[in-house]
Design a protein around this motif. Structure first.
Motif, PDB file in Angstrom:
ATOM      1  N   VAL A 358       0.832  -1.208   0.000  1.00 39.68           N
ATOM      2  CA  VAL A 358       0.000   0.000   0.000  1.00 39.68           C
ATOM      3  C   VAL A 358       0.861   1.251   0.000  1.00 39.68           C
ATOM      4  O   VAL A 358       1.995   1.248   0.508  1.00 39.68           O
ATOM      5  CB  VAL A 358      -0.948   0.017   1.217  1.00 39.68           C
ATOM      6  CG1 VAL A 358      -1.807  -1.239   1.243  1.00 39.68           C
ATOM      7  CG2 VAL A 358      -0.177   0.170   2.517  1.00 39.68           C
ATOM      8  N   PRO A 359       0.368   2.337  -0.584  1.00 43.11           N
ATOM      9  CA  PRO A 359       1.123   3.589  -0.612  1.00 43.11           C
ATOM     10  C   PRO A 359       1.176   4.261   0.757  1.00 43.11           C
ATOM     11  O   PRO A 359       0.310   4.046   1.602  1.00 43.11           O
ATOM     12  CB  PRO A 359       0.342   4.440  -1.606  1.00 43.11           C
ATOM     13  CG  PRO A 359      -1.053   3.914  -1.527  1.00 43.11           C
ATOM     14  CD  PRO A 359      -0.923   2.446  -1.276  1.00 43.11           C
ATOM     15  N   ARG A 360       2.183   5.049   0.945  1.00 43.99           N
ATOM     16  CA  ARG A 360       2.334   5.838   2.168  1.00 43.99           C
ATOM     17  C   ARG A 360       2.708   7.260   1.775  1.00 43.99           C
ATOM     18  O   ARG A 360       3.009   7.538   0.634  1.00 43.99           O
ATOM     19  CB  ARG A 360       3.394   5.229   3.082  1.00 43.99           C
ATOM     20  CG  ARG A 360       3.127   3.747   3.387  1.00 43.99           C
ATOM     21  CD  ARG A 360       4.116   3.180   4.403  1.00 43.99           C
ATOM     22  NE  ARG A 360       3.970   1.730   4.526  1.00 43.99           N
ATOM     23  CZ  ARG A 360       3.008   1.129   5.202  1.00 43.99           C
ATOM     24  NH1 ARG A 360       2.109   1.863   5.824  1.00 43.99           N
ATOM     25  NH2 ARG A 360       2.931  -0.192   5.261  1.00 43.99           N
ATOM     26  N   GLY A 361       2.680   8.139   2.739  1.00 41.42           N
ATOM     27  CA  GLY A 361       3.065   9.510   2.457  1.00 41.42           C
ATOM     28  C   GLY A 361       2.092  10.497   3.057  1.00 41.42           C
ATOM     29  O   GLY A 361       1.036  10.131   3.575  1.00 41.42           O
ATOM     30  N   GLY A 363      -0.811  12.857   3.712  1.00 41.77           N
ATOM     31  CA  GLY A 363      -2.167  12.934   3.211  1.00 41.77           C
ATOM     32  C   GLY A 363      -2.721  11.632   2.675  1.00 41.77           C
ATOM     33  O   GLY A 363      -3.800  11.617   2.094  1.00 41.77           O
ATOM     34  N   VAL A 364      -2.010  10.515   2.883  1.00 41.73           N
ATOM     35  CA  VAL A 364      -2.460   9.226   2.345  1.00 41.73           C
ATOM     36  C   VAL A 364      -2.874   8.305   3.492  1.00 41.73           C
ATOM     37  O   VAL A 364      -2.123   8.126   4.450  1.00 41.73           O
ATOM     38  CB  VAL A 364      -1.365   8.545   1.508  1.00 41.73           C
ATOM     39  CG1 VAL A 364      -1.841   7.178   1.014  1.00 41.73           C
ATOM     40  CG2 VAL A 364      -0.973   9.425   0.321  1.00 41.73           C
ATOM     41  N   ARG A 365      -4.037   7.725   3.368  1.00 38.57           N
ATOM     42  CA  ARG A 365      -4.555   6.763   4.356  1.00 38.57           C
ATOM     43  C   ARG A 365      -5.106   5.549   3.598  1.00 38.57           C
ATOM     44  O   ARG A 365      -5.816   5.716   2.607  1.00 38.57           O
ATOM     45  CB  ARG A 365      -5.657   7.413   5.190  1.00 38.57           C
ATOM     46  CG  ARG A 365      -6.545   6.450   5.986  1.00 38.57           C
ATOM     47  CD  ARG A 365      -7.599   7.218   6.768  1.00 38.57           C
ATOM     48  NE  ARG A 365      -8.655   6.352   7.294  1.00 38.57           N
ATOM     49  CZ  ARG A 365      -9.698   6.774   8.010  1.00 38.57           C
ATOM     50  NH1 ARG A 365      -9.823   8.069   8.286  1.00 38.57           N
ATOM     51  NH2 ARG A 365     -10.620   5.920   8.451  1.00 38.57           N
ATOM     52  N   VAL A 366      -4.754   4.370   4.046  1.00 35.80           N
ATOM     53  CA  VAL A 366      -5.289   3.150   3.450  1.00 35.80           C
ATOM     54  C   VAL A 366      -5.976   2.335   4.530  1.00 35.80           C
ATOM     55  O   VAL A 366      -5.366   1.977   5.541  1.00 35.80           O
ATOM     56  CB  VAL A 366      -4.187   2.309   2.774  1.00 35.80           C
ATOM     57  CG1 VAL A 366      -4.773   0.990   2.255  1.00 35.80           C
ATOM     58  CG2 VAL A 366      -3.545   3.076   1.624  1.00 35.80           C
ATOM     59  N   CYS A 387      -8.363   3.570  -0.463  1.00 35.32           N
ATOM     60  CA  CYS A 387      -7.227   4.493  -0.432  1.00 35.32           C
ATOM     61  C   CYS A 387      -7.802   5.897  -0.387  1.00 35.32           C
ATOM     62  O   CYS A 387      -8.512   6.312  -1.310  1.00 35.32           O
ATOM     63  CB  CYS A 387      -6.356   4.295  -1.667  1.00 35.32           C
ATOM     64  SG  CYS A 387      -4.893   5.370  -1.713  1.00 35.32           S
ATOM     65  N   ILE A 388      -7.527   6.615   0.676  1.00 36.27           N
ATOM     66  CA  ILE A 388      -8.063   7.967   0.858  1.00 36.27           C
ATOM     67  C   ILE A 388      -6.901   8.950   0.840  1.00 36.27           C
ATOM     68  O   ILE A 388      -5.904   8.773   1.554  1.00 36.27           O
ATOM     69  CB  ILE A 388      -8.840   8.095   2.187  1.00 36.27           C
ATOM     70  CG1 ILE A 388      -9.831   6.937   2.339  1.00 36.27           C
ATOM     71  CG2 ILE A 388      -9.580   9.422   2.233  1.00 36.27           C
ATOM     72  CD1 ILE A 388      -9.345   5.782   3.190  1.00 36.27           C
ATOM     73  N   VAL A 389      -7.004   9.968   0.001  1.00 32.26           N
ATOM     74  CA  VAL A 389      -5.902  10.905  -0.193  1.00 32.26           C
ATOM     75  C   VAL A 389      -6.415  12.329   0.001  1.00 32.26           C
ATOM     76  O   VAL A 389      -7.448  12.709  -0.560  1.00 32.26           O
ATOM     77  CB  VAL A 389      -5.291  10.765  -1.598  1.00 32.26           C
ATOM     78  CG1 VAL A 389      -4.064  11.671  -1.732  1.00 32.26           C
ATOM     79  CG2 VAL A 389      -4.899   9.309  -1.880  1.00 32.26           C
ATOM     80  N   ARG A 400      -1.449  13.999  -5.353  1.00 30.82           N
ATOM     81  CA  ARG A 400      -1.067  12.965  -4.384  1.00 30.82           C
ATOM     82  C   ARG A 400      -1.749  11.636  -4.711  1.00 30.82           C
ATOM     83  O   ARG A 400      -1.173  10.562  -4.505  1.00 30.82           O
ATOM     84  CB  ARG A 400      -1.438  13.414  -2.968  1.00 30.82           C
ATOM     85  CG  ARG A 400      -0.537  14.514  -2.421  1.00 30.82           C
ATOM     86  CD  ARG A 400      -0.978  14.949  -1.030  1.00 30.82           C
ATOM     87  NE  ARG A 400      -0.034  15.896  -0.443  1.00 30.82           N
ATOM     88  CZ  ARG A 400      -0.201  16.492   0.732  1.00 30.82           C
ATOM     89  NH1 ARG A 400      -1.310  16.244   1.452  1.00 30.82           N
ATOM     90  NH2 ARG A 400       0.697  17.332   1.199  1.00 30.82           N
ATOM     91  N   SER A 401      -2.983  11.718  -5.233  1.00 31.14           N
ATOM     92  CA  SER A 401      -3.703  10.496  -5.588  1.00 31.14           C
ATOM     93  C   SER A 401      -2.987   9.756  -6.718  1.00 31.14           C
ATOM     94  O   SER A 401      -2.865   8.521  -6.694  1.00 31.14           O
ATOM     95  CB  SER A 401      -5.138  10.829  -6.016  1.00 31.14           C
ATOM     96  OG  SER A 401      -5.884  11.352  -4.936  1.00 31.14           O
TER      97      SER A 401
END
Length: 446
Positions: A358-361, A363-366, A387-389, A400-401
Protein backbone atom coordinates in the motif's frame (compact mmCIF):
# COMPACT_ATOMS: atom_id res chain seq x y z
CA UNK A 1 -18.93 0.88 27.34
CA UNK A 2 -16.30 -1.79 28.05
CA UNK A 3 -16.56 -4.30 25.23
CA UNK A 4 -18.00 -3.93 21.71
CA UNK A 5 -18.96 -6.79 19.43
CA UNK A 6 -18.50 -5.79 15.78
CA UNK A 7 -21.21 -7.48 13.73
CA UNK A 8 -19.32 -7.17 10.47
CA UNK A 9 -16.20 -8.28 8.64
CA UNK A 10 -13.15 -7.18 6.66
CA UNK A 11 -12.09 -3.59 6.31
CA UNK A 12 -14.87 -1.96 8.33
CA UNK A 13 -14.54 -4.41 11.23
CA UNK A 14 -10.83 -3.64 11.36
CA UNK A 15 -11.44 0.11 11.18
CA UNK A 16 -14.03 0.10 14.00
CA UNK A 17 -11.75 -2.03 16.15
CA UNK A 18 -8.93 0.51 15.77
CA UNK A 19 -11.00 3.28 17.32
CA UNK A 20 -12.33 0.99 20.06
CA UNK A 21 -8.80 -0.01 21.07
CA UNK A 22 -7.78 3.65 21.07
CA UNK A 23 -10.50 4.32 23.63
CA UNK A 24 -9.60 1.33 25.78
CA UNK A 25 -12.69 -0.62 24.70
CA UNK A 26 -12.42 -4.38 24.20
CA UNK A 27 -13.17 -5.78 20.75
CA UNK A 28 -15.09 -8.96 19.90
CA UNK A 29 -14.98 -10.08 16.28
CA UNK A 30 -17.44 -12.49 14.71
CA UNK A 31 -16.36 -14.36 11.62
CA UNK A 32 -17.37 -17.03 9.14
CA UNK A 33 -15.28 -20.09 8.46
CA UNK A 34 -14.09 -18.47 5.21
CA UNK A 35 -12.71 -15.43 7.07
CA UNK A 36 -10.74 -17.20 9.79
CA UNK A 37 -7.35 -15.93 8.58
CA UNK A 38 -8.27 -12.30 7.89
CA UNK A 39 -6.65 -9.48 9.90
CA UNK A 40 -9.84 -8.33 11.62
CA UNK A 41 -10.12 -11.75 13.27
CA UNK A 42 -6.50 -12.02 14.33
CA UNK A 43 -6.35 -8.48 15.73
CA UNK A 44 -9.49 -8.74 17.90
CA UNK A 45 -9.31 -9.31 21.65
CA UNK A 46 -11.79 -12.15 21.18
CA UNK A 47 -13.12 -13.83 18.03
CA UNK A 48 -16.16 -16.07 17.67
CA UNK A 49 -16.95 -18.22 14.63
CA UNK A 50 -20.64 -17.82 13.82
CA UNK A 51 -21.03 -20.21 10.90
CA UNK A 52 -20.00 -21.29 7.42
CA UNK A 53 -19.16 -18.94 4.55
CA UNK A 54 -22.60 -18.09 3.11
CA UNK A 55 -23.83 -14.82 4.64
CA UNK A 56 -27.25 -16.25 5.48
CA UNK A 57 -25.54 -18.79 7.72
CA UNK A 58 -23.06 -16.39 9.33
CA UNK A 59 -23.08 -12.60 9.04
CA UNK A 60 -26.87 -12.46 8.59
CA UNK A 61 -27.52 -14.99 11.37
CA UNK A 62 -28.96 -12.72 14.05
CA UNK A 63 -29.25 -15.40 16.72
CA UNK A 64 -25.65 -16.55 16.25
CA UNK A 65 -24.41 -12.97 16.56
CA UNK A 66 -26.46 -12.33 19.71
CA UNK A 67 -25.21 -15.56 21.25
CA UNK A 68 -21.64 -14.46 20.55
CA UNK A 69 -22.37 -11.13 22.25
CA UNK A 70 -23.77 -12.87 25.33
CA UNK A 71 -21.02 -15.48 25.56
CA UNK A 72 -18.26 -12.89 25.21
CA UNK A 73 -19.73 -10.48 27.74
CA UNK A 74 -20.03 -7.63 25.25
CA UNK A 75 -22.21 -4.72 26.29
CA UNK A 76 -22.62 -3.07 22.87
CA UNK A 77 -22.92 -4.05 19.21
CA UNK A 78 -21.60 -2.03 16.25
CA UNK A 79 -23.16 -3.11 12.93
CA UNK A 80 -20.67 -1.41 10.59
CA UNK A 81 -22.10 -0.99 7.09
CA UNK A 82 -23.87 -3.45 4.80
CA UNK A 83 -25.01 -6.85 6.09
CA UNK A 84 -27.32 -6.22 9.11
CA UNK A 85 -26.46 -2.54 9.58
CA UNK A 86 -29.84 -1.29 8.30
CA UNK A 87 -31.92 -4.22 9.49
CA UNK A 88 -34.48 -2.88 11.96
CA UNK A 89 -35.20 -6.37 13.30
CA UNK A 90 -31.54 -6.79 14.20
CA UNK A 91 -31.36 -3.38 15.87
CA UNK A 92 -34.50 -4.19 17.85
CA UNK A 93 -33.23 -7.62 18.93
CA UNK A 94 -29.91 -6.14 20.05
CA UNK A 95 -31.72 -3.70 22.32
CA UNK A 96 -34.19 -6.31 23.57
CA UNK A 97 -31.30 -8.52 24.67
CA UNK A 98 -29.91 -5.67 26.75
CA UNK A 99 -27.05 -4.52 24.51
CA UNK A 100 -26.36 -0.99 23.32
CA UNK A 101 -26.97 -0.70 19.58
CA UNK A 102 -24.44 1.70 18.11
CA UNK A 103 -26.80 3.30 15.66
CA UNK A 104 -30.20 5.01 15.51
CA UNK A 105 -33.39 3.76 17.14
CA UNK A 106 -34.90 0.68 15.40
CA UNK A 107 -38.04 2.63 14.48
CA UNK A 108 -35.91 5.14 12.59
CA UNK A 109 -34.11 2.34 10.76
CA UNK A 110 -37.51 0.90 9.87
CA UNK A 111 -38.96 4.15 8.55
CA UNK A 112 -35.94 5.11 6.47
CA UNK A 113 -35.46 1.56 5.19
CA UNK A 114 -38.75 1.68 3.32
CA UNK A 115 -38.24 4.14 0.48
CA UNK A 116 -41.93 4.90 0.07
CA UNK A 117 -42.25 5.78 3.75
CA UNK A 118 -39.01 7.76 3.65
CA UNK A 119 -40.25 9.82 0.70
CA UNK A 120 -43.48 10.63 2.54
CA UNK A 121 -41.63 11.65 5.71
CA UNK A 122 -39.27 13.90 3.73
CA UNK A 123 -42.14 15.55 1.85
CA UNK A 124 -43.88 16.30 5.14
CA UNK A 125 -40.64 17.78 6.48
CA UNK A 126 -40.26 20.07 3.48
CA UNK A 127 -37.26 18.26 1.98
CA UNK A 128 -37.40 18.19 -1.86
CA UNK A 129 -38.18 14.74 -3.32
CA UNK A 130 -38.20 13.47 -6.90
CA UNK A 131 -41.76 13.49 -8.28
CA UNK A 132 -43.08 9.96 -7.95
CA UNK A 133 -45.65 7.64 -6.44
CA UNK A 134 -47.14 8.57 -3.10
CA UNK A 135 -47.31 4.91 -2.08
CA UNK A 136 -46.04 1.66 -3.51
CA UNK A 137 -47.48 -0.05 -6.58
CA UNK A 138 -48.46 -3.72 -6.42
CA UNK A 139 -49.72 -4.34 -9.94
CA UNK A 140 -48.65 -3.50 -13.48
CA UNK A 141 -51.92 -1.60 -14.00
CA UNK A 142 -51.19 0.66 -11.01
CA UNK A 143 -47.63 1.19 -12.21
CA UNK A 144 -48.74 2.14 -15.73
CA UNK A 145 -51.26 4.65 -14.38
CA UNK A 146 -48.68 6.22 -12.07
CA UNK A 147 -46.06 6.35 -14.84
CA UNK A 148 -48.49 8.25 -17.08
CA UNK A 149 -49.13 10.73 -14.27
CA UNK A 150 -45.42 11.25 -13.50
CA UNK A 151 -44.34 11.30 -17.14
CA UNK A 152 -41.74 9.14 -18.88
CA UNK A 153 -38.87 8.43 -18.50
CA UNK A 154 -39.36 6.93 -15.05
CA UNK A 155 -37.32 4.83 -12.66
CA UNK A 156 -38.84 1.65 -11.25
CA UNK A 157 -37.39 0.77 -7.83
CA UNK A 158 -37.81 -1.70 -4.99
CA UNK A 159 -39.32 0.04 -1.96
CA UNK A 160 -37.25 -2.04 0.48
CA UNK A 161 -34.16 -2.19 -1.71
CA UNK A 162 -30.81 -0.59 -2.25
CA UNK A 163 -27.62 -0.86 -4.24
CA UNK A 164 -29.48 -0.55 -7.52
CA UNK A 165 -30.96 -4.05 -7.24
CA UNK A 166 -34.14 -4.31 -9.29
CA UNK A 167 -33.82 -0.72 -10.56
CA UNK A 168 -34.92 0.05 -14.14
CA UNK A 169 -34.99 3.22 -16.26
CA UNK A 170 -38.04 3.05 -18.51
CA UNK A 171 -38.93 5.21 -21.52
CA UNK A 172 -42.36 3.82 -22.36
CA UNK A 173 -45.26 1.70 -21.16
CA UNK A 174 -43.95 -1.16 -23.31
CA UNK A 175 -40.67 -1.12 -21.38
CA UNK A 176 -42.60 -0.96 -18.10
CA UNK A 177 -44.58 -4.05 -19.08
CA UNK A 178 -41.37 -5.96 -19.79
CA UNK A 179 -39.60 -4.89 -16.57
CA UNK A 180 -42.34 -4.96 -13.95
CA UNK A 181 -42.60 -8.67 -13.13
CA UNK A 182 -38.82 -9.23 -13.08
CA UNK A 183 -38.30 -6.19 -10.84
CA UNK A 184 -41.00 -7.41 -8.49
CA UNK A 185 -39.47 -10.90 -8.42
CA UNK A 186 -35.98 -9.58 -7.67
CA UNK A 187 -37.37 -7.36 -4.93
CA UNK A 188 -39.07 -10.33 -3.27
CA UNK A 189 -35.96 -12.51 -3.64
CA UNK A 190 -33.46 -9.97 -2.31
CA UNK A 191 -35.51 -8.04 0.24
CA UNK A 192 -38.50 -10.24 1.06
CA UNK A 193 -40.84 -7.49 -0.13
CA UNK A 194 -42.21 -7.13 -3.66
CA UNK A 195 -43.50 -3.57 -3.27
CA UNK A 196 -42.24 -1.23 -6.00
CA UNK A 197 -42.44 2.49 -6.58
CA UNK A 198 -41.84 4.92 -9.42
CA UNK A 199 -39.90 8.16 -9.66
CA UNK A 200 -39.28 10.56 -12.50
CA UNK A 201 -35.92 9.82 -14.10
CA UNK A 202 -33.48 12.70 -13.62
CA UNK A 203 -31.11 12.91 -16.63
CA UNK A 204 -27.37 13.46 -16.09
CA UNK A 205 -27.67 13.60 -12.30
CA UNK A 206 -24.93 13.95 -9.75
CA UNK A 207 -25.09 11.90 -6.56
CA UNK A 208 -24.25 14.09 -3.57
CA UNK A 209 -24.68 13.04 0.04
CA UNK A 210 -24.44 14.93 3.32
CA UNK A 211 -22.95 13.44 6.47
CA UNK A 212 -25.07 14.16 9.54
CA UNK A 213 -24.46 13.53 13.21
CA UNK A 214 -26.96 13.80 16.05
CA UNK A 215 -27.07 13.05 19.76
CA UNK A 216 -29.96 12.02 21.99
CA UNK A 217 -30.29 15.58 23.36
CA UNK A 218 -31.61 16.95 20.07
CA UNK A 219 -28.33 18.38 18.77
CA UNK A 220 -27.92 17.75 15.04
CA UNK A 221 -25.10 18.92 12.76
CA UNK A 222 -23.84 18.26 9.26
CA UNK A 223 -20.23 17.39 8.48
CA UNK A 224 -20.36 18.69 4.90
CA UNK A 225 -21.02 16.73 1.72
CA UNK A 226 -19.42 14.04 -0.41
CA UNK A 227 -19.61 13.71 -4.18
CA UNK A 228 -20.41 10.08 -5.07
CA UNK A 229 -21.19 10.22 -8.79
CA UNK A 230 -18.42 7.87 -9.96
CA UNK A 231 -20.41 4.61 -9.87
CA UNK A 232 -20.62 1.27 -11.60
CA UNK A 233 -23.95 -0.54 -11.57
CA UNK A 234 -25.22 1.96 -8.97
CA UNK A 235 -22.34 1.09 -6.64
CA UNK A 236 -19.92 3.86 -5.71
CA UNK A 237 -16.28 3.63 -6.82
CA UNK A 238 -14.79 7.07 -6.06
CA UNK A 239 -16.01 9.66 -3.57
CA UNK A 240 -14.68 13.09 -2.75
CA UNK A 241 -15.30 15.80 -0.22
CA UNK A 242 -16.17 18.51 -0.80
CA UNK A 243 -18.13 18.19 -4.05
CA UNK A 244 -15.98 19.78 -6.77
CA UNK A 245 -18.74 21.48 -8.75
CA UNK A 246 -21.82 22.60 -6.82
CA UNK A 247 -22.20 26.28 -5.99
CA UNK A 248 -21.87 27.69 -2.51
CA UNK A 249 -25.59 28.40 -2.39
CA UNK A 250 -26.50 24.84 -3.39
CA UNK A 251 -24.04 23.48 -0.86
CA UNK A 252 -25.64 25.53 1.92
CA UNK A 253 -29.16 24.45 0.96
CA UNK A 254 -28.10 20.77 0.76
CA UNK A 255 -26.67 20.95 4.26
CA UNK A 256 -29.81 22.60 5.60
CA UNK A 257 -32.04 19.99 3.95
CA UNK A 258 -29.98 17.12 5.37
CA UNK A 259 -30.17 18.46 8.92
CA UNK A 260 -33.91 19.04 8.49
CA UNK A 261 -34.28 15.42 7.32
CA UNK A 262 -32.37 14.03 10.29
CA UNK A 263 -34.38 16.08 12.76
CA UNK A 264 -37.65 15.05 11.11
CA UNK A 265 -37.05 11.39 11.97
CA UNK A 266 -35.46 11.93 15.39
CA UNK A 267 -32.12 10.65 14.19
CA UNK A 268 -29.25 9.80 16.56
CA UNK A 269 -25.71 8.81 15.67
CA UNK A 270 -23.94 9.07 12.32
CA UNK A 271 -26.05 8.93 9.17
CA UNK A 272 -26.08 10.10 5.60
CA UNK A 273 -28.76 11.88 3.59
CA UNK A 274 -28.36 11.24 -0.13
CA UNK A 275 -29.53 13.55 -2.91
CA UNK A 276 -29.70 13.62 -6.69
CA UNK A 277 -28.60 16.95 -8.16
CA UNK A 278 -29.70 17.82 -11.69
CA UNK A 279 -27.67 19.93 -14.19
CA UNK A 280 -29.47 23.08 -12.99
CA UNK A 281 -28.54 22.23 -9.37
CA UNK A 282 -32.06 21.41 -8.31
CA UNK A 283 -31.68 18.64 -5.76
CA UNK A 284 -33.96 15.86 -4.56
CA UNK A 285 -33.93 13.48 -1.60
CA UNK A 286 -32.84 10.00 -2.65
CA UNK A 287 -32.55 8.04 0.60
CA UNK A 288 -31.14 8.12 4.11
CA UNK A 289 -28.50 5.62 5.13
CA UNK A 290 -28.98 4.92 8.83
CA UNK A 291 -25.40 3.79 9.42
CA UNK A 292 -21.76 4.61 8.86
CA UNK A 293 -20.90 4.94 5.16
CA UNK A 294 -18.08 3.20 3.33
CA UNK A 295 -16.81 6.65 2.33
CA UNK A 296 -16.79 8.17 5.82
CA UNK A 297 -12.96 8.53 5.82
CA UNK A 298 -13.19 11.29 3.19
CA UNK A 299 -15.14 13.33 5.74
CA UNK A 300 -12.72 12.42 8.52
CA UNK A 301 -9.79 13.62 6.41
CA UNK A 302 -11.19 17.12 5.90
CA UNK A 303 -12.72 17.62 9.36
CA UNK A 304 -10.15 15.87 11.56
CA UNK A 305 -12.99 14.03 13.33
CA UNK A 306 -13.25 10.32 14.12
CA UNK A 307 -16.79 9.35 13.17
CA UNK A 308 -16.61 5.97 14.88
CA UNK A 309 -15.49 7.59 18.13
CA UNK A 310 -18.42 10.00 17.86
CA UNK A 311 -20.78 7.07 17.23
CA UNK A 312 -19.53 5.40 20.40
CA UNK A 313 -19.94 8.59 22.42
CA UNK A 314 -23.49 9.23 21.19
CA UNK A 315 -24.47 5.59 21.82
CA UNK A 316 -23.18 5.97 25.37
CA UNK A 317 -25.56 8.92 25.86
CA UNK A 318 -23.01 11.70 25.59
CA UNK A 319 -23.70 15.08 24.06
CA UNK A 320 -21.97 16.16 20.87
CA UNK A 321 -18.76 17.98 21.87
CA UNK A 322 -19.30 20.77 19.32
CA UNK A 323 -22.01 22.74 17.56
CA UNK A 324 -22.36 23.54 13.88
CA UNK A 325 -20.24 26.69 14.05
CA UNK A 326 -17.30 24.67 15.35
CA UNK A 327 -17.26 22.16 12.50
CA UNK A 328 -14.73 23.21 9.89
CA UNK A 329 -13.65 21.69 6.57
CA UNK A 330 -10.00 22.04 5.63
CA UNK A 331 -8.70 20.97 2.22
CA UNK A 332 -10.01 18.24 -0.05
CA UNK A 333 -10.12 14.43 0.17
CA UNK A 334 -10.74 11.69 -2.41
CA UNK A 335 -11.50 8.05 -1.60
CA UNK A 336 -10.84 5.20 -4.03
CA UNK A 337 -12.51 1.85 -3.40
CA UNK A 338 -10.13 -0.96 -4.32
CA UNK A 339 -12.12 -3.93 -5.58
CA UNK A 340 -10.96 -7.47 -6.37
CA UNK A 341 -12.55 -7.41 -9.77
CA UNK A 342 -12.00 -7.09 -13.50
CA UNK A 343 -11.66 -3.30 -14.02
CA UNK A 344 -13.58 -3.33 -17.32
CA UNK A 345 -16.33 -5.93 -16.92
CA UNK A 346 -16.67 -5.45 -13.13
CA UNK A 347 -16.63 -9.19 -12.49
CA UNK A 348 -15.26 -10.46 -9.13
CA UNK A 349 -11.72 -11.83 -9.07
CA UNK A 350 -11.37 -14.26 -6.16
CA UNK A 351 -8.05 -15.89 -5.36
CA UNK A 352 -4.95 -15.60 -3.18
CA UNK A 353 -3.24 -12.22 -2.78
CA UNK A 354 0.46 -12.81 -3.44
CA UNK A 355 1.49 -9.18 -3.11
CA UNK A 356 -0.25 -6.32 -1.31
CA UNK A 357 1.84 -3.17 -1.02
CA UNK A 358 0.00 0.00 0.00
CA UNK A 359 1.12 3.59 -0.61
CA UNK A 360 2.33 5.84 2.17
CA UNK A 361 3.07 9.51 2.46
CA UNK A 362 1.60 12.81 3.55
CA UNK A 363 -2.17 12.93 3.21
CA UNK A 364 -2.46 9.23 2.35
CA UNK A 365 -4.55 6.76 4.36
CA UNK A 366 -5.29 3.15 3.45
CA UNK A 367 -8.02 1.18 5.22
CA UNK A 368 -7.49 -2.43 4.18
CA UNK A 369 -9.30 -5.62 5.03
CA UNK A 370 -6.61 -7.95 3.70
CA UNK A 371 -2.87 -8.63 3.77
CA UNK A 372 -0.48 -10.62 1.61
CA UNK A 373 -1.35 -14.30 1.64
CA UNK A 374 -5.04 -13.75 2.35
CA UNK A 375 -7.69 -15.44 0.25
CA UNK A 376 -10.37 -13.36 -1.46
CA UNK A 377 -13.46 -15.56 -1.57
CA UNK A 378 -16.51 -15.24 -3.84
CA UNK A 379 -18.92 -15.07 -0.90
CA UNK A 380 -18.74 -11.36 -0.06
CA UNK A 381 -18.46 -7.87 -1.48
CA UNK A 382 -15.21 -7.66 -3.50
CA UNK A 383 -13.91 -4.46 -1.86
CA UNK A 384 -10.54 -5.25 -0.24
CA UNK A 385 -9.32 -1.75 0.67
CA UNK A 386 -9.92 1.96 0.46
CA UNK A 387 -7.23 4.49 -0.43
CA UNK A 388 -8.06 7.97 0.86
CA UNK A 389 -5.90 10.90 -0.19
CA UNK A 390 -6.12 14.50 1.07
CA UNK A 391 -4.49 17.77 0.16
CA UNK A 392 -4.75 21.45 0.97
CA UNK A 393 -6.96 21.77 -2.12
CA UNK A 394 -8.35 19.51 -4.85
CA UNK A 395 -5.35 20.05 -7.14
CA UNK A 396 -2.96 18.78 -4.47
CA UNK A 397 -5.28 15.89 -3.61
CA UNK A 398 -5.31 14.86 -7.29
CA UNK A 399 -1.52 15.02 -7.55
CA UNK A 400 -1.07 12.96 -4.38
CA UNK A 401 -3.70 10.50 -5.59
CA UNK A 402 -1.80 9.85 -8.83
CA UNK A 403 1.38 9.18 -6.90
CA UNK A 404 -0.38 6.96 -4.34
CA UNK A 405 -2.24 4.83 -6.87
CA UNK A 406 0.85 4.46 -9.03
CA UNK A 407 2.63 2.77 -6.10
CA UNK A 408 -0.32 0.65 -4.91
CA UNK A 409 0.41 -2.98 -5.79
CA UNK A 410 -1.98 -5.94 -5.76
CA UNK A 411 -0.89 -9.23 -7.31
CA UNK A 412 -2.42 -12.70 -7.47
CA UNK A 413 -5.89 -11.36 -8.23
CA UNK A 414 -7.19 -8.70 -10.58
CA UNK A 415 -8.10 -5.32 -9.11
CA UNK A 416 -9.66 -2.09 -10.32
CA UNK A 417 -6.47 -0.07 -9.76
CA UNK A 418 -6.06 0.45 -13.55
CA UNK A 419 -9.57 1.92 -13.64
CA UNK A 420 -8.76 4.38 -10.86
CA UNK A 421 -5.63 5.51 -12.69
CA UNK A 422 -7.70 6.03 -15.84
CA UNK A 423 -10.28 8.04 -13.91
CA UNK A 424 -7.59 10.30 -12.46
CA UNK A 425 -6.30 11.15 -15.93
CA UNK A 426 -9.71 11.81 -17.49
CA UNK A 427 -10.31 15.50 -18.35
CA UNK A 428 -13.88 15.48 -16.99
CA UNK A 429 -12.74 14.14 -13.63
CA UNK A 430 -9.84 16.57 -13.48
CA UNK A 431 -12.30 19.43 -14.06
CA UNK A 432 -14.73 17.97 -11.53
CA UNK A 433 -17.44 17.96 -14.19
CA UNK A 434 -18.96 14.48 -14.22
CA UNK A 435 -22.21 12.69 -13.47
CA UNK A 436 -23.38 9.17 -12.60
CA UNK A 437 -22.93 8.02 -16.23
CA UNK A 438 -19.20 8.82 -16.19
CA UNK A 439 -17.96 5.21 -16.01
CA UNK A 440 -20.44 4.09 -18.63
CA UNK A 441 -18.96 6.67 -21.00
CA UNK A 442 -15.39 5.58 -20.15
CA UNK A 443 -16.23 1.96 -20.91
CA UNK A 444 -17.66 3.01 -24.26
CA UNK A 445 -14.49 5.12 -24.76
CA UNK A 446 -16.51 8.17 -25.70
Amino acid sequence: MRKVLIANRGEIARRIAKTCRGQGIGVVAVYSEADEDLPFVKEADEAVCIGPAPVAQSYLNIEAILKAAKDSGADAVHPGYGLLSENATFARRVKEEGFVFIGPHPEVVDRMGDKVTARRVMEEAGVPVVPGTVGGVDTLEEAAEEADRIGYPVMLKASAGGGGIGMHVLDSEQELQKAFSSAQGRSKAYFGDGKLFLERFIPSPRHVEVQVLADSRGNTVHLFERECSIQRRNQKVVEESLSPSISGDTRHRLHEAAVKAARAVGYTGAGTVEFLVDPDENFYFLEMNTRLQVEHPATEMITGLDLVALQLDVAAGEELPFDQTEVQAAGHAIEFRIYAEDPVRYLPSPGTIHRFSVPRGEGVRVDAGVEEGNQVTPYYDPMIAKCIVAGKDREEALARSRKALASFEVEGIRSNLPLHREILDHPDFIRGQYDTAFLERINRKE
